[in-house]
Structure formats: structure tokens, C-alpha cells
Enzyme design. Structure first.
Site, PDB file in Angstrom:
ATOM      1  N   HIS A  51       0.706  -1.392  -0.421  1.00 32.68           N
ATOM      2  CA  HIS A  51       0.107  -0.075  -0.251  1.00 32.68           C
ATOM      3  C   HIS A  51       0.637   1.227   0.381  1.00 32.68           C
ATOM      4  O   HIS A  51       1.805   1.033   0.632  1.00 32.68           O
ATOM      5  CB  HIS A  51      -1.038  -0.242   1.429  1.00 32.68           C
ATOM      6  CG  HIS A  51      -2.214  -0.760   0.983  1.00 32.68           C
ATOM      7  ND1 HIS A  51      -3.434  -0.457   0.578  1.00 32.68           N
ATOM      8  CD2 HIS A  51      -2.107  -1.734   1.729  1.00 32.68           C
ATOM      9  CE1 HIS A  51      -4.348  -1.478   0.074  1.00 32.68           C
ATOM     10  NE2 HIS A  51      -3.229  -2.598   1.098  1.00 32.68           N
ATOM     11  N   LYS A  61     -13.641   5.634   7.268  1.00 31.14           N
ATOM     12  CA  LYS A  61     -13.530   7.147   6.854  1.00 31.14           C
ATOM     13  C   LYS A  61     -15.352   7.127   6.598  1.00 31.14           C
ATOM     14  O   LYS A  61     -15.286   8.245   5.793  1.00 31.14           O
ATOM     15  CB  LYS A  61     -12.686   6.786   5.326  1.00 31.14           C
ATOM     16  CG  LYS A  61     -12.111   7.693   4.275  1.00 31.14           C
ATOM     17  CD  LYS A  61     -11.660   8.211   3.546  1.00 31.14           C
ATOM     18  CE  LYS A  61     -11.582   7.004   2.723  1.00 31.14           C
ATOM     19  NZ  LYS A  61     -13.073   7.860   1.643  1.00 31.14           N
TER      20      LYS A  61
END
Length: 968
Positions: free
Chosen positions: A167, A620
Site C-alpha cells: 500500500h 473513513k
């Protein structure tokens, strides 16, 4: 009940010794760490003086003193002096200072890792067993009357797999990691050196490695490729996994003598197979990943076989071997007269030759040495393992068991665990991409002009019909889009790679953004299209006799005759990510298994159902508390559903936790996270991702890597056999529901409904600069917009961590508790007492608050306030930072009210000391990052210092990530 000798020894005898000794003071415990940090800091200072000159060294020291005064002594004047100093530094001076503090963060990490190993060894010697250790797990299991046979049986049914992912938060270059490993080894050696000369030689070597670090480029100047990510991941196999995983199995075998332990612990990998949002991952990168993985495993085996040949110099004239050993030696092409009476060496020369041929066959590369010409390659890892078993049995036959443990046994275990594929590569793609491919296939075949316009019911009906049709969808000679060609190529490559490297090489297909049942059916249809699923859902089961089944066994069915019952090679694994997806997870799976033939298909295909849960996007979407609570509820619902499916069809659920490094992305201590899982959700089955900087902090050091691997096993065993969590009282569940809704509302109100919040985020964090940093092969955002909804959760959390706000790890909790408690009074006190009981009695809530405590301790709004100056609209900056600060202070107050702890990390003194040691040296990086971001954003087009300033920002990102450690 009788207990194992290992358990009795570790549990009883040493404890008396430990009790007789006076407890060392905190200063005594920390002295070796302080000495190591001073040594490494002194050597770094010497290198800086030598390389950069005295003036640079004195400047760095001045910045350090002012930063310490600002943090520890809360000296506001020091902050103002520091501001003026930094603003007057040239770009070159700033970069030099940033490099110094960044490397100090890296060296401090090495010292802390060494201290961790040192303290763990001390506790084990003293018999003070620690949570998360295998010794403690076995002690608790024995105390709960679990016999060795029962524990071994549980392990033999278990499946535990950490999965390494790539990532855009892993900022360290492999060259830097390699140099740091060398320094760590030299530091560890010092405890075994007893002469002044040996210590001086060690210090000189360490200084050389630090010089290497200083003269090695910390940053990549080109974008990281998938190939680079593959090599980075493989470095951890060389350093840790290939040797430490067999060591872990040995520890289990020692604790359970006489028990056969199956290879329940396997490694997983996303790198090379994760296509979600990454156009750089293709069928070619999948092949490259598996080829390099195979090469890594085979070269390890070649090295060990060569070394084993040197060790097993046994003469048949002195120790008669078994007939099967004689046959194995006779089959070897080694006819060297000097080894005529050495059957083990002759056999191992032959084994080496076959391994060398296997290496060439699977990867196209050559072994480093050839005693004889490479022979026929092994058809499978099992065939290689069988040859090693012949050697083992023969050694036992002439009382040479002592020669098995040092090298042969670890090699045998490695072959069991890693095979010829090293790690299982997961395939992953977003559901909308599958939909687009299916739509194109159907349109080209003139079966459905507009698949995307169909409602869910119509989609399911059409897909089920196609899954019961033996014919392929593709039209011979038709031209398909690059998307369709590329996606189908992945499935076709998976079929070939499984045949080439073994079926364990690729087992899972993960569907990002799973929103309905059709998302799962589409992947089954794509498997069928490419040969990964054979037969039809309504076909006759091969295991049952049927007069109507075609004699040929082909999938194509004659009219009126059923086809062969379908079997799928890949486990179709939905990924539920957003709050809405999590809430729909159990209903989607219930509807999926209600479809005719699906349960039977999964049962025939192995009876395993992996379901992945996304921590990042749910955070999120709904904030820290709501994300964790919805994950908890989803797990409970899934376990209830699959309890029935297991009873009816023998289908076992395995949850795959998509945890990141930060608490906002599901991070935090693995032991506590697993122990706190809802009742029945572990059951010996768990996969979890290892991401970002956490991979380096957990696995770069082999000893710490071993401890972290053991922790996963210990926690899984305890959660499975000790049933560490019970169903909480209804009052707890109702309170969590109410807190979740209030937290969701507060988080959404701040992040998504506050005017100007997006502008604030893009100005007051280094998100723009992170997007330019060459730290991942994948874009930071899914779309070319500034909408927070489109931003990947990883850079979202990474950015907040860099500016020391860490908002995803706490936002919404303070408002939620405040709303739940209401106005001061009798009801307020009753509810507060309820939350305190939840904290003491409910592992889920306690772990949640422990992680919250850690996040708040690592955040620093005094530092964060300096980033607010980067917002052009000063009123906007002041208003939104004020709202953030108010919520942070509410969260601090509410956490303290529940736990009764006035200070952060009061119950985690080791982490508190770590922060005390490192943060005064981390703060300067933040101060300089702010100054350089200000210059970079105000730059003129022809400014010659622009590249130097940009480099300084990126260096500061690296250093801060290293200092915070769990930022991924």
C-alpha cells in the site's frame, strides 16, 4: 490432570526464583535501552560531523535543544525561536537537518527492538510469562484442562495466515532496510562480546553501517513498481519467515510432545495479484510474483540441502542405513569415489540436482552450484518432502536423531509450509470491473444488450442460468476491450499458475465493494469462463452414482441429461467495506447460499468460505467507534448464519480482517484484537493483513518477527479453546448501539458536513505531497477529484498521522459519550457507571479504549496547530481546527472518565517510555515539514531550490513515519 513437562517447567520452577529476587527499578530496566540509543546517537553524530562538518552538527543540535524545550518544558519562547531559525535555513541546510533526525528515528527503532527482545528473554528466563507468548497460551490451556491431544487437534483443523500487502504508506527502501538489519545484528552481538578489542571492532563496523546509511539515498526518485513491491516483500522471507516459522512450529512441538502438528500456519500475499485500483497489476505481474516467490523458496531449499550434505558425513561402514535410504542414494547421479560409503551425501547431491532442475523448470533461473548435472525436476513439493522423510527415518534407525533437529527438521517444516510457491497470492478486483466485463461478454454474445440496466433479481436469474449452461460466453474471433482481455487473462493465468506452482499458490478471489449477491455470481461465472470452475450448478454429483451421467465425465450435457456437478478452484471472498456494506454482509451471504446449488458447490470445492472485512473504508465512512461496532455486529451475524451452514453442509467460515497499521485502519496490538473478537468468530480460522510500516516494525528483526508470529498463534488458540469472550449483556449492546449512532453523526457532521473541511484537509495535512511521493505503485485516489469519498482510506489516515492529529483513530468518540451521558445528574452517573463496567468486563470495549488511549498519546495538537498556518483562509483554518481540537479534548475527557486514568498510557508504561524517548527527536521533523510545505506551496516557477525543498518534505514524511511506526 497430567501436564506436559514443558508446561510444568515453564510454569512452576522459574517462578520461585523470580519471586526471590528484588524487582529491578524502571531505570535499571531502561538502562540498556538508554545506552544503546546513546551509542547509536553518538555514532550518528560522529558521522554527521565527518560528512557534513561541525557547523551542520551544531545546527542539528540547536534544533534538537529548542524542540525539546518546546515539548518537554512547554517553552513557548523556544517555539518562536525555532520558527525563526527554521525559516532562515537554506534548502540544503533543512534537508541535512531532516536527514539527521530521520536517521535518528530509524536508529531509535533498532534500539527499541533490541530492548524488546532483551526484556522478553529476561521475562522468559524468570518464568514471568507474557500475554501473547506461546508459553503463556499453553500454560492457560493446561490450567483449563485442555490436553495436548486436544490442542494438537485444534491446531490441525486451524488455518492462520498473515497476508502481506503493498500500500502507498511503506516509505522505506530495501537498501535502507538491509543496512538497518546489519546494524541491528551488530547491536545484538554486543551482549556476547567481553573484550575491549571485540567491542571496538563491533563499534567500528556499526559506524561503517551508519556511514553507509548516511550516504545511501533514503528516497526513491522513480515511482515504485509492482516488481519493486514484490522484492520488498520477499526481503522479509529472507530475513524472517523462512527460518522463524519453522522455529515457531518447533516451539509448539516441544510444548506438545508426541503430537503431530499439521501445517496450519501459512503466509499470504497480495502483491502481484491485487488489481483493485492498480492498473499496473496484470497477468504478467502475477506470473512475475509467483516466479520470484518460487525462486525464493527453492533457493532457500538448495542452500539448506547443500549445508545438510556437509553435515551428514555419516559412513555406511559405521552406521548402517535403511534399505530405502540405500535406494535413494543409489538413484543419485553422484558417483564420486570419495563418497561411496556416504549414502546421505550421495542422496543429497541427487536431491540438490533435482531441486536445481525444478528451479530452472519453474522460474527459468539457475542454481548457484552444480556438483552434477541437474536431473529430473520434482513434480511437487510433496515429492521433495518424501525424499527428506526417507533421510529422517534412516537417521532415526541408527540413533542419529540428534542430527535431525538442527537443519533437517526445519527444512522439512519449511517445505510443508512454503511448498514451491512460498505464499498464497490472493487475487482482488473491484466488483464494478467484473460487472463491466460480464456486460461486454453478454453484449458480444447477444445474450443481453444492457446487463448494467438490469435490477438485482434479473441479474441473479441470468447469472444462475449461465452457471447452469456448460457453454462458454466468449465468441470466437470477436474483438474485446482491453479491460475484458486483461481481466480474463488474470483468470486464465491463475489456472496455469495453479498447475505450475501447486494449488496453494492461488486460492482466494477477493471482491472489493461487494454490494449484492450478483457480485459473487459474476466471479463464479468468470471462473467458469476460464476453466477455474468446471461443471454446472445443477449437475450430478460425481460422488453419487447416476445412470444418467455421461460416461466421459465431460461438462457438456446431452439433452435431458444433467452435466457434471460444478467445482470451483478459487474461494470467492466478498469484501464488505463501508458501513452500509457491513450491515448488508450477512443478508447478502444468506441470500447467496439460498440459491439452488450454491451450498453444494462450496461444499464440493472444499467447504471453506472466506469473508473479508474492511476496517479502513468503514472508518473513513463512519468514524472510529461506528466502524468497530459495525464490524463486531457483522461478525456476530455471520457466525450465526454459518453455524447453520456448517451443520447442514459442512461449510466453515473464515474471517479475513483487513487491518492496517493505524488504529483508524484497524491496527493496534494483534493479541488484544484477536482475543476481543466476538464469541465464536475465530474458531481456529483467521486471516489478517499486514500493511505499511507495520510490516517492517513487526518482521524486519527476526527475533521480533518470531514473537509476532507466535502471538497470532497464541491469541487464536486462546480465543478458540478458552472462549475468551462471552456474549455481553443486553445493556452493553444497547449502549454500544447508542454510542455508535452518536459517534457516526458527530464524525459525519465534522468530516462531510462542515463547509470547507475538504479544503482544510488538503491544506493542513501533507496529502498533496504524499501523492507525489514514490512510495507505492497505486494512485492515492480512486478518481481525479478532491472529494474525501474518492480518496483511498490509506493516504487519508497516513496524512492525519503525519500532522499528528490522527483524526481517524478517535474522532466522534468524545461527542458520542457526552451525548450518551446527557446532563449531569443521577442518570448521568448511572450511565457512566455502565460504561465503566463495559470497560472492565467486555474485551471488545476494553480493547477499543486501549487503542484509543494509544492514538491520543501519539497525537499532539501543539504540533498540529503549526500546520493550520498552511491554510490560506485563516478564518477557515481557525474554525475547523477549533472544531477538531474541541472534539479531541472531549474525547480525552470522556476516555479519562471511563477508565479512571488521568494520564495517557497509564496502563501501558512501556509505550509511554517509548514515546518519551523518541518524540523530542520526532518533533523537529514536523516543524521542518511545515516550513518546507509552506515554501513549496508558495514557490515560483523558476525557483532553483524547488526540487531540494520537495526532497526535504519527502524525507520528513519518511522520518515521521519511522518515528510513529504504526502509520500504515
Amino acid at each position: 490432570m497430567p501436564r506436559t513437562a514443558a508446561a510444568r517447567t515453564s510454569a512452576k520452577a522459574p517462578r520461585k526464583t523470580a519471586a526471590a529476587k528484588p524487582a529491578p527499578s524502571t531505570a535499571d530496566k531502561e538502562r540498556p535501552l538508554v545506552e544503546d540509543i546513546r551509542l547509536l546517537g553518538r555514532l550518528l553524530g560522529e558521522v554527521i560531523r565527518e560528512q557534513e562538518g561541525l557547523a551542520a552538527f551544531e545546527l542539528i543540535e540547536r534544533v534538537r535543544q529548542l524542540s525539546v524545550a518546546y515539548r518537554i518544558h512547554k517553552d513557548a519562547s523556544a517555539g518562536r525561536v525555532l520558527d525563526r531559525l527554521l525559516k532562515n535555513l537554506s534548502a540544503d541546510q533543512t534537508v541535512s537537518v531532516i536527514r539527521a533526525f530521520s536517521y535518528f528515528s530509524h536508529l531509535a527503532n533498532i534500539a527499541e527492538d533490541r530492548q524488546h527482545v532483551r526484556r522478553r528473554a529476561h521475562h522468559e528466563r524468570e518464568g514471568n510469562l507474557q500475554d501473547g507468548s506461546l508459553a503463556m497460551a499453553f500454560e492457560r490451556l493446561h490450567e483449563a484442562d485442555h490436553r495436548a491431544t486436544e490442542i494438537a487437534a485444534a491446531l490441525n483443523k486451524a488455518f492462520i495466515s498473515p497476508v502481506l500487502t503493498a500500500h502507498p504508506t511503506e516509505v522505506q527502501r530495501k537498501s535502507i532496510l538491509d543496512a538497518e538489519r546489519a546494524i541491528a545484528e551488530l547491536l545484538a552481538e554486543r551482549s556476547d562480546l567481553f573484550t575491549e578489542r571485540a567491542l571496538d571492532e563491533n563499534t567500528a563496523l556499526m559506524r561503517a553501517r551508519i556511514t553507509q546509511l548516511w550516504q545511501t539515498r533514503m528516497l526513491r526518485y522513480t515511482k515504485l513498481t509492482v516488481g519493486d513491491e514484490i522484492e520488498n516483500a520477499l526481503s522479509y522471507y529472507h530475513a524472517t519467515f523462512l527460518r522463524q516459522i519453522p522455529r515457531m512450529y518447533k516451539a509448539i512441538e516441544d510444548a506438545l510432545p508426541g503430537q503431530d502438528i499439521a501445517p496450519f500456519f501459512r503466509m499470504g500475499n497480495w502483491i502481484g495479484g491485487d488489481r483493485d485500483g492498480n492498473p499496473n497489476v496484470t497477468a504478467e505481474t502475477l506470473l512475475a510474483a509467483l516466479s520470484r516467490q518460487s525462486e525464493t523458496a527453492l533457493r532457500h531449499y538448495l542452500y539448506e540441502v547443500h549445508a545438510l550434505g556437509a553435515e551428514l558425513s555419516i559412513s555406511q561402514m559405521l552406521a548402517p542405513v535403511t534399505p530405502e535410504m540405500v535406494a535413494l542414494a543409489a538413484s543419485s547421479p553422484d558417483h564420486n569415489v570419495h563418497r561411496e560409503d556416504e549414502p546421505y551425501r550421495r542422496a543429497l547431491v541427487g536431491i540438490y540436482a533435482r531441486l536445481a532442475a525444478t528451479l530452472h523448470h519453474l522460474t527459468g533461473t539457475e542454481a548457484l552450484r552444480h556438483a552434477v548435472v541437474p536431473q529430473d525436476p520434482y513434480a511437487s513439493a510433496a515429492e521433495f518432502s518424501a525424499d527428506l522423510a526417507v533421510i529422517e527415518r534412516s537417521l532415526r534407525s541408527h540413533h542419529a536423531d540428534a542430527l535431525i533437529a538442527p537443519r533437517l527438521a526445519p527444512l522439512q517444516r519449511a517445505v510443508q509450509v512454503f511448498g514451491f510457491h512460498l505464499a498464497t497470492v490472493d487475487l482482488r478486483q473491484s466488483s464494478d470491473q467484473h460487472e463491466a466485463v460480464i456486460a461486454e461478454l453478454l453484449r458480444t454474445a447477444r445474450l443481453e444488450d444492457d446487463y448494467g440496466a438490469l435490477d438485482e433479481t434479473a441479474r441473479r436469474e441470468l447469472l444462475m442460468k449461465l452457471l447452469n449452461d456448460a457453454r462458454p460466453l466468449r465468441v470466437h474471433g470477436a474483438q474485446y476491450s482491453p479491460l475484458a482481455v486483461g481481466e480474463l487473462a488474470i483468470f486464465e493465468a491463475a489456472l496455469k499458475m495453479r498447475a505450475r506452482f501447486g494449488v496453494e499458490a492461488i486460492r482466494h478471489y477477493i471482491i472489493s465493494h461487494t454490494e449484492d449477491v450478483s457480485d459473487l455470481l459474476e466471479v463464479l461465472l468468470l471462473q467458469k469462463e476460464c476453466g477455474l470452475m468446471r461443471g454446472t450448478l445443477d449437475g450430478a454429483d460425481d460422488s453419487a452414482p447416476s445412470a444418467s451421467r455421461p460416461a466421459s465425465g465431460r461438462s457438456a450435457a446431452a439433452p435431458g441429461r444433467p452435466g457434471v456437478a460444478a467445482v470451483a478452484d478459487l474461494i470467492v471472498s466478498p469484501l464488505f467495506e463501508t458501513i452500509a456494506d457491513l450491515r448488508n454482509g450477512a443478508p447478502i451471504m444468506q441470500q447467496f447460499y439460498a440459491l439452488p446449488g450454491i451450498a453444494e458447490l462450496i461444499k464440493r470445492s472444499g467447504g471453506e468460505q472466506d469473508i473479508m472485512l474492511g476496517y479502513s473504508d468503514s472508518n473513513k465512512d463512519g468514524g472510529f467507534f461506528t466502524s468497530n461496532w459495525e464490524l463486531y455486529r457483522t461478525e456476530v451475524a455471520l457466525v450465526t448464519l454459518f453455524a447453520q451452514l456448517e451443520d447442514d453442509h459442512g461449510i466453515r467460515l473464515r474471517l479475513f480482517h483487513g487491518r492496517g497499521g493505524t488504529v483508524g485502519r484497524g491496527g493496534g496490538p494483534s493479541y488484544q484484537a484477536i482475543i476481543a473478537q466476538p464469541p465464536g468468530t475465530v474458531n481456529g480460522q483467521i486471516r489478517l493483513t499486514e500493511q505499511g510500516e507495520v510490516i517492517a516494525s513487526k518482521y524486519a528483526n527476526p527475533e521480533i518477527g518470531l514473537r509476532n508470529l507466535e502471538t497470532l498463534v497464541a491469541a487464536t488458540l486462546e480465543a478458540t479453546l478458552l472462549h475468551t469472550t462471552k456474549t455481553p449483556p443486553k445493556a452493553f449492546l444497547d449502549a454500544a448501539d447508542e454510542l455508535s449512532q452518536a459517534s457516526f453523526d458527530a464524525f459525519r457532521a465534522l468530516v462531510y458536513e462542515t463547509p470547507g473541511f475538504t479544503d482544510y484537509f488538503f491544506s493542513a495535512t501533507p496529502i498533496r505531497e504524499i501523492a507525489e511521493l514514490n512510495i507505492g505503485s497505486r494512485p492515492a485516489s480512486r478518481k481525479s477529484t478532491r472529494r474525501i469519498e474518492d480518496l483511498r482510506a490509506i493516504p487519508w489516515g497516513f496524512s492525519w498521522g503525519q500532522c499528528r492529529v490522527a483524526l481517524p483513530g478517535w474522532c466522534g468518540f468524545g461527542s458520542a459519550v457526552q451525548s450518551f451521558l446527557g446532563a449531569p445528574g443521577e442518570e448521568h452517573e448511572r450511565k457512566l457507571e455502565l460504561l465503566r463496567r463495559m470497560y472492565k468486563q467486555w474485551p471488545f470495549f476494553r480493547t477499543l479504549l486501549s487503542n484509543l488511549d494509544m492514538v491520543l498519546a501519539k497525537s499532539d495538537l501543539r504540533i498540529a496547530a503549526r500546520y493550520v498556518d498552511l491554510v490560506d483562509d485563516k478564518k477557515l483554518g481557525k474554525r475547523i481546527f477549533g472544531a477538531i481540537k474541541a472534539e479531541w479534548e472531549r474525547t480525552q475527557a470522556m476516555l479519562g472518565a471511563i477508565t479512571g486514568e488521568a494520564q495517557r498510557l497509564q496502563s501501558n508504561p512501556s509505550l509511554a517510555r517509548s514515546i518519551e524517548h523518541r518524540f523530542p527527536y520526532l518533533d523537529p521533523l514536523n516543524h521542518m515539514q511545515v516550513e518546507l510545505m509552506r515554501r513549496y506551496r508558495m514557490r515560483k516557477a523558476d525557483d532553483p531550490s524547488t526540487e531540494r525543498v520537495k526532497r526535504g518534505i519527502h524525507l520528513s514524511i519518511n522520518g515521521i513515519a519511522a518515528g510513529l511506526r504504526n502509520t500504515g
